[in-house]
Design an enzyme around this catalytic site. Structure first.
Site, PDB file in Angstrom:
ATOM      1  N   LYS A  98       0.866  -1.178   0.000  1.00 49.21           N
ATOM      2  CA  LYS A  98       0.000   0.000   0.000  1.00 49.21           C
ATOM      3  C   LYS A  98       0.901   1.226   0.000  1.00 49.21           C
ATOM      4  CE  LYS A  98      -4.148  -1.890   2.153  1.00 49.21           C
ATOM      5  NZ  LYS A  98      -3.740  -3.295   1.940  1.00 49.21           N
ATOM      6  N   ASP A 135      -1.244  -2.270  -4.279  1.00 44.06           N
ATOM      7  CA  ASP A 135      -2.642  -2.240  -3.853  1.00 44.06           C
ATOM      8  C   ASP A 135      -3.238  -0.871  -4.158  1.00 44.06           C
ATOM      9  OD1 ASP A 135      -2.804  -4.819  -2.923  1.00 44.06           O
ATOM     10  OD2 ASP A 135      -2.411  -4.317  -0.840  1.00 44.06           O
ATOM     11  N   MET A 136      -4.540  -0.848  -4.437  1.00 43.62           N
ATOM     12  CA  MET A 136      -5.217   0.424  -4.650  1.00 43.62           C
ATOM     13  C   MET A 136      -5.961   0.806  -3.383  1.00 43.62           C
ATOM     14  SD  MET A 136      -5.251   2.693  -6.996  1.00 43.62           S
ATOM     15  CE  MET A 136      -4.879   1.874  -8.550  1.00 43.62           C
ATOM     16  N   ARG A 185      -4.887  -6.920 -10.921  1.00 45.62           N
ATOM     17  CA  ARG A 185      -5.831  -7.579 -10.000  1.00 45.62           C
ATOM     18  C   ARG A 185      -7.113  -6.748  -9.957  1.00 45.62           C
ATOM     19  NH1 ARG A 185      -4.070  -6.921  -4.240  1.00 45.62           N
ATOM     20  NH2 ARG A 185      -2.412  -8.392  -4.766  1.00 45.62           N
ATOM     21  N   LYS A 188     -13.623  -5.561  -6.200  1.00 43.23           N
ATOM     22  CA  LYS A 188     -14.821  -4.712  -6.215  1.00 43.23           C
ATOM     23  C   LYS A 188     -14.563  -3.379  -5.533  1.00 43.23           C
ATOM     24  CE  LYS A 188     -18.090  -8.528  -6.557  1.00 43.23           C
ATOM     25  NZ  LYS A 188     -19.260  -9.229  -5.963  1.00 43.23           N
ATOM     26  N   GLY A 189     -13.758  -3.378  -4.457  1.00 47.36           N
ATOM     27  CA  GLY A 189     -13.460  -2.142  -3.740  1.00 47.36           C
ATOM     28  C   GLY A 189     -13.919  -2.221  -2.302  1.00 47.36           C
ATOM     29  N   ALA A 190     -13.116  -1.668  -1.397  1.00 45.25           N
ATOM     30  CA  ALA A 190     -13.404  -1.815   0.036  1.00 45.25           C
ATOM     31  C   ALA A 190     -13.270  -0.518   0.819  1.00 45.25           C
ATOM     32  CB  ALA A 190     -12.485  -2.873   0.646  1.00 45.25           C
ATOM     33  N   ARG A 289     -12.130  -3.489   7.459  1.00 47.75           N
ATOM     34  CA  ARG A 289     -12.644  -3.554   6.083  1.00 47.75           C
ATOM     35  C   ARG A 289     -13.104  -4.963   5.728  1.00 47.75           C
ATOM     36  NH1 ARG A 289      -8.449  -0.007   5.281  1.00 47.75           N
ATOM     37  NH2 ARG A 289      -7.088  -1.590   4.370  1.00 47.75           N
ATOM     38  N   ARG A 290     -12.443  -5.983   6.288  1.00 53.19           N
ATOM     39  CA  ARG A 290     -12.900  -7.350   6.042  1.00 53.19           C
ATOM     40  C   ARG A 290     -14.267  -7.577   6.695  1.00 53.19           C
ATOM     41  NH1 ARG A 290      -8.987  -6.377   3.787  1.00 53.19           N
ATOM     42  NH2 ARG A 290     -10.668  -5.721   2.419  1.00 53.19           N
TER      43      ARG A 290
END
Length: 309
Positions: A98, A135-136, A185, A188-190, A289-290
């Site tokens: 990140k 990572d985005m 990769r 969906k987005g978190a 976030r998970r």
């Protein structure tokens, strides 16, 4: 409705203290996090790779606000890559980073500081026989992250990037990234994003995910399908077949501790299956976030507060 609340809580120092202090938190965190240190991470890598799975490792940390911490994150990745090289794990394990943990958000020179730090990690990854995926994070970081990707790929062409289907811009990003040698990769987005930049309805996010999948599968790059959704997995396999892609011309990626039976099933079918393995003491933001992503994760956590549940 709990998702936005949990995403907001992921950046709350007060909630961080409350959750971290709860006695039941640690056993639940251990389901999703491969330990607080490098030793725990390496043990998990050995176990997964011996079982025929591949790995991407994330040393947890984000939203760094000083250069010393950014440099410490870089050094943690350098130690990780040295350890992977020493154990000959470079062919089965890559690393995910990140850029906010590398200094990207610093008010003065953040982009250049992050690039300087991650370039050293990319060099170490190449030496270890592996690669890096960027990572985005939230939408404000996308341009900087993709610019750093372009810079790194000049010397480290295997460097990958993550794109998030809930952002309106992502289909265009996929078209640009679906080029020879590119690794992408798709998730969906978190993050909690405003309606001005991202789909808010789950069905729209799913539709956008499929549109992006079509672009990547029919492009010249290497798609990495980051999803636990059975429907998206089936669609990805169908699109791969239609595009003439064989097993190994793309891969599936899932999070450590989530849908492990499905991970095993896909690997047994001959699919390339990579597990996203986070580790480190700064686990709070990732953990929240998970919980926000799937009701089942939240239910699992809440049951831990009930004696005998």
């Amino acid at each position: 409705m709990l998702g936005p609340v949990l995403l907001a809580a992921s950046r709350s120092d007060r909630m961080r203290r409350i959750v971290a202090a709860a006695p039941v938190t640690r056993p639940v965190v251990d389901r999703f996090i491969a330990g607080d240190d490098l030793r725990g991470a390496l043990s998990t890598v050995r176990s997964l790779t011996s079982d025929g799975l591949e790995v991407t490792l994330d040393h947890l940390g984000e939203d760094v606000t000083d250069r010393a911490t950014a440099n410490a994150t870089r050094d943690a990745y350098l130690r990780l890559l040295d350890a992977l090289a020493a154990e000959g794990l470079g062919k089965r394990a890559e690393v995910s980073v990140k850029l906010s943990a590398f200094g990207q958000a610093l008010p003065v020179g953040g982009h250049d500081i992050a690039l300087e730090n991650v370039r050293q990690v990319a060099e170490a990854a190449t030496a270890a026989g592996t690669t890096v995926t960027l990572d985005m994070e939230d939408h404000t970081t996308v341009d900087s992250t993709l610019a750093i990707l372009d810079d790194l790929r000049k010397e480290h062409p295997g460097t990958g990037a993550v794109v998030q289907s809930y952002l309106f811009r992502t289909e265009d990003d996929c078209r640009r990234l679906a080029a020879p040698g590119s690794r992408v990769r798709l998730v969906k987005g978190a993050y909690k994003e405003p309606a001005s930049v991202a789909h808010q309805d789950k069905r729209e996010v799913d539709r956008a995910y499929v549109r992006c999948l079509k672009i990547l599968m029919n492009g010249a790059g290497y798609p990495m399908i980051g999803s636990h959704d059975p429907r998206m997995i089936a669609i990805a396999q169908d699109l791969a077949t239609r595009a003439g892609r064989a097993h190994g011309d793309y891969e599936f990626q899932m999070l450590y501790g989530i849908r492990t039976a499905e991970q095993r099933r896909l690997a047994d079918e001959g699919e390339r299956m990579r597990i996203y393995v986070p580790y480190g003491a700064d686990w709070y933001g990732y953990f929240m976030r998970r919980l926000a992503e799937r009701p089942a994760n939240l239910a699992f956590f809440l049951r831990s507060f009930v004696p005998g549940a």
